[in-house]
Design a protein around this motif. Structure first.
Motif, PDB file in Angstrom:
ATOM      1  N   ALA A 156       0.688  -1.123   0.029  1.00 39.12           N
ATOM      2  CA  ALA A 156       0.091   0.047   0.114  1.00 39.12           C
ATOM      3  C   ALA A 156       0.695   1.249  -0.039  1.00 39.12           C
ATOM      4  O   ALA A 156       0.710   1.948  -0.735  1.00 39.12           O
ATOM      5  N   GLU A 157       1.976   1.358   0.987  1.00 40.81           N
ATOM      6  CA  GLU A 157       2.840   2.477   0.856  1.00 40.81           C
ATOM      7  C   GLU A 157       3.536   2.665  -0.332  1.00 40.81           C
ATOM      8  O   GLU A 157       3.604   3.727  -0.808  1.00 40.81           O
ATOM      9  N   HIS A 158       3.890   1.565  -0.830  1.00 39.09           N
ATOM     10  CA  HIS A 158       4.963   1.481  -2.070  1.00 39.09           C
ATOM     11  C   HIS A 158       4.100   2.002  -3.185  1.00 39.09           C
ATOM     12  O   HIS A 158       4.616   2.950  -4.009  1.00 39.09           O
ATOM     13  N   HIS A 159       2.991   1.380  -3.521  1.00 38.61           N
ATOM     14  CA  HIS A 159       2.016   1.739  -4.657  1.00 38.61           C
ATOM     15  C   HIS A 159       1.586   3.217  -4.295  1.00 38.61           C
ATOM     16  O   HIS A 159       1.131   3.965  -5.345  1.00 38.61           O
ATOM     17  N   LEU A 160       1.034   3.779  -3.235  1.00 38.96           N
ATOM     18  CA  LEU A 160       0.896   5.119  -3.029  1.00 38.96           C
ATOM     19  C   LEU A 160       2.062   5.941  -3.685  1.00 38.96           C
ATOM     20  O   LEU A 160       1.813   6.890  -4.273  1.00 38.96           O
ATOM     21  N   GLY A 161       3.181   5.752  -3.247  1.00 38.59           N
ATOM     22  CA  GLY A 161       4.315   6.515  -3.666  1.00 38.59           C
ATOM     23  C   GLY A 161       4.218   6.286  -5.326  1.00 38.59           C
ATOM     24  O   GLY A 161       4.658   7.276  -6.118  1.00 38.59           O
ATOM     25  N   ASP A 162       3.929   5.201  -5.993  1.00 35.48           N
ATOM     26  CA  ASP A 162       4.023   4.995  -7.389  1.00 35.48           C
ATOM     27  C   ASP A 162       2.871   6.025  -8.236  1.00 35.48           C
ATOM     28  O   ASP A 162       3.256   6.654  -9.161  1.00 35.48           O
ATOM     29  N   VAL A 163       1.722   5.959  -7.393  1.00 39.18           N
ATOM     30  CA  VAL A 163       0.706   6.478  -8.170  1.00 39.18           C
ATOM     31  C   VAL A 163       0.913   8.033  -8.081  1.00 39.18           C
ATOM     32  O   VAL A 163       0.644   9.087  -8.674  1.00 39.18           O
TER      33      VAL A 163
END
Length: 171
Positions: A156-163
């Motif tokens: 969740a934290e990693h893909h928040l950064g991606d978006v």
């Protein structure tokens, strides 16, 4: 194989997630990501480069990861050292399985799957958190249920950064 202890891309440290951290961190990241998806407008389906997924694809992936991790948690409480099912993340995107998902539905799915995973997590005991599983046949690392819960936080934290990075690249 041993489980990763950090993420080489974002620096996430698995041991830095205590049992009490899972719920607030997962809730914060999934709420933020769902809000970004819902507010992204016309760029939500655009890939900023060939090497990156679209905001909607990252969101759909996270939804599916949360579903998968919840099932792994449940299975590991019932079966001794089970092997989780492979997610086939690249194939889901390549096959176009996310092409018909609506932005509003995916944003709500992420919120709902986060709540469902955390409802399941909330009944686990300290003993349960130490039960072991093989994460997947693709990543045959033997991990604990707590590590798998930390993986949900990481995703969740990693893909928040991606978006968020996609929004910057597409601006």
């Amino acid at each position: 194989m041993t489980a990763p202890t950090t993420c080489d891309v974002c620096g996430f440290v698995y041991a830095g997630v205590t049992p009490r951290d899972v719920a607030p961190r997962l809730t914060a990241a999934t709420t933020s990501l769902a809000n970004v998806v819902a507010a992204s407008g016309d760029v939500v389906r655009i890939r900023p480069s060939e090497q990156r997924w679209s905001i909607l694809e990252y969101a759909c992936h996270l939804r599916d990861v949360l579903i998968s991790i919840r099932e792994r948690l449940i299975l590991a409480t019932i079966v001794d050292v089970p092997t989780g099912v492979a997610l086939h993340r690249e194939e889901r995107v390549e096959r176009g399985f996310y092409g018909n998902d609506s932005v509003d539905d995916v944003a709500e799915d992420i919120r709902m799957m986060s709540r469902l995973l955390l409802t399941t997590y909330a009944v686990l005991t300290a003993h349960d958190l130490q039960r072991r599983l093989i994460y997947s046949p693709v990543s045959p690392n033997e991990v604990t249920i707590l590590w798998a819960a930390a993986q949900a936080v990481h995703e969740a934290e990693h893909h928040l950064g991606d978006v968020e990075e996609n929004l910057t690249l597409l601006a």
